[in-house]
Write a protein that holds these residues in place. Structure first.
Motif, short mmCIF file in Angstrom:
data_model
loop_
_atom_site.label_atom_id
_atom_site.label_comp_id
_atom_site.label_asym_id
_atom_site.label_seq_id
_atom_site.Cartn_x
_atom_site.Cartn_y
_atom_site.Cartn_z
N VAL A 46 13.20 -7.67 -28.21
CA VAL A 46 12.80 -6.62 -27.28
C VAL A 46 11.70 -5.76 -27.89
O VAL A 46 10.72 -5.42 -27.23
CB VAL A 46 14.02 -5.77 -26.87
N THR A 47 11.85 -5.41 -29.16
CA THR A 47 10.84 -4.61 -29.83
C THR A 47 9.50 -5.33 -29.88
O THR A 47 8.46 -4.74 -29.60
CB THR A 47 11.30 -4.26 -31.26
N LEU A 48 9.52 -6.59 -30.21
CA LEU A 48 8.29 -7.39 -30.24
C LEU A 48 7.65 -7.45 -28.86
O LEU A 48 6.44 -7.30 -28.72
CB LEU A 48 8.59 -8.80 -30.75
N TYR A 49 8.46 -7.63 -27.83
CA TYR A 49 7.93 -7.68 -26.46
C TYR A 49 7.28 -6.35 -26.09
O TYR A 49 6.18 -6.32 -25.55
CB TYR A 49 9.05 -8.01 -25.48
N LEU A 50 7.96 -5.24 -26.38
CA LEU A 50 7.42 -3.93 -26.02
C LEU A 50 6.15 -3.60 -26.79
O LEU A 50 5.27 -2.92 -26.27
CB LEU A 50 8.47 -2.85 -26.25
N MET A 51 6.04 -4.07 -28.02
CA MET A 51 4.86 -3.79 -28.82
C MET A 51 3.65 -4.60 -28.36
O MET A 51 2.52 -4.16 -28.48
CB MET A 51 5.13 -4.05 -30.30
#
Length: 170
Positions: A46-51
């Motif tokens: 999720v963090t990678l997607y949001l970044m």
């Protein structure tokens, strides 16, 4: 049976069943460890997607709808400048910011004059001292000063706000 022999149950006179081995970890511990690993993997994804979902090239307008109105953001290139220090030690400031024009039509004009805006920020940012960056009020003062300088470079009525994304001092 002697005391030195391993204990085992005798069910039949001819059949000897060895004692059952206890598992190394209980089922409860294994479930908790699996849940923690799953949370870490999902959280990282999720963090990678949001970044990466909003990664636009510097200077490229990014339109976003908010309450039915189009809002344009212009990402400026990250700036790294030397800070003025009394002790002579090398200190640096890295700042990344986004410009918010008054309207989408003004966004194209601001994008075209982005080098002029960055040039207007250089003298101000180079004159900062490390103690000028202490506290949350310092970020507000820097943001306001950048807004004044950008408005002077562009002319009034074109820029609504400056959003500071990163402000790192080394």
């Amino acid at each position: 049976m002697s005391s030195s022999e391993p204990s085992s149950e005798i069910i039949d006179a001819d059949v000897v069943v060895p004692p059952a081995k206890r598992p190394r970890f209980s089922k409860r511990v294994m479930v908790i460890v699996a849940a923690v690993i799953l949370l870490l993997v999902v959280g990282g994804g999720v963090t990678l997607y949001l970044m990466t979902r909003g990664a636009a090239a510097p200077g490229e307008p990014v339109a976003e709808s908010h309450d039915g109105a189009e809002v344009t953001y212009i990402d400026a290139p990250a700036m790294v400048v030397n800070l003025r220090g009394a002790d002579g030690a090398a200190r640096f400031l890295k700042i990344r910011f986004t410009l918010v024009p008054v309207s989408e039509s003004k966004g194209e004009e601001i994008k075209a004059k982005l080098p002029l805006i960055v040039d207007a920020f250089q003298p101000f940012l180079r004159e900062l001292r490390p103690e000028d960056l202490a506290g949350s009020a310092a970020v507000f003062r820097i943001k306001e000063e950048m807004l004044v300088r950008a408005t002077a470079a562009l002319g009034p009525g074109k820029l609504k706000d400056i959003l500071i994304q990163d402000l790192v001092q080394q």
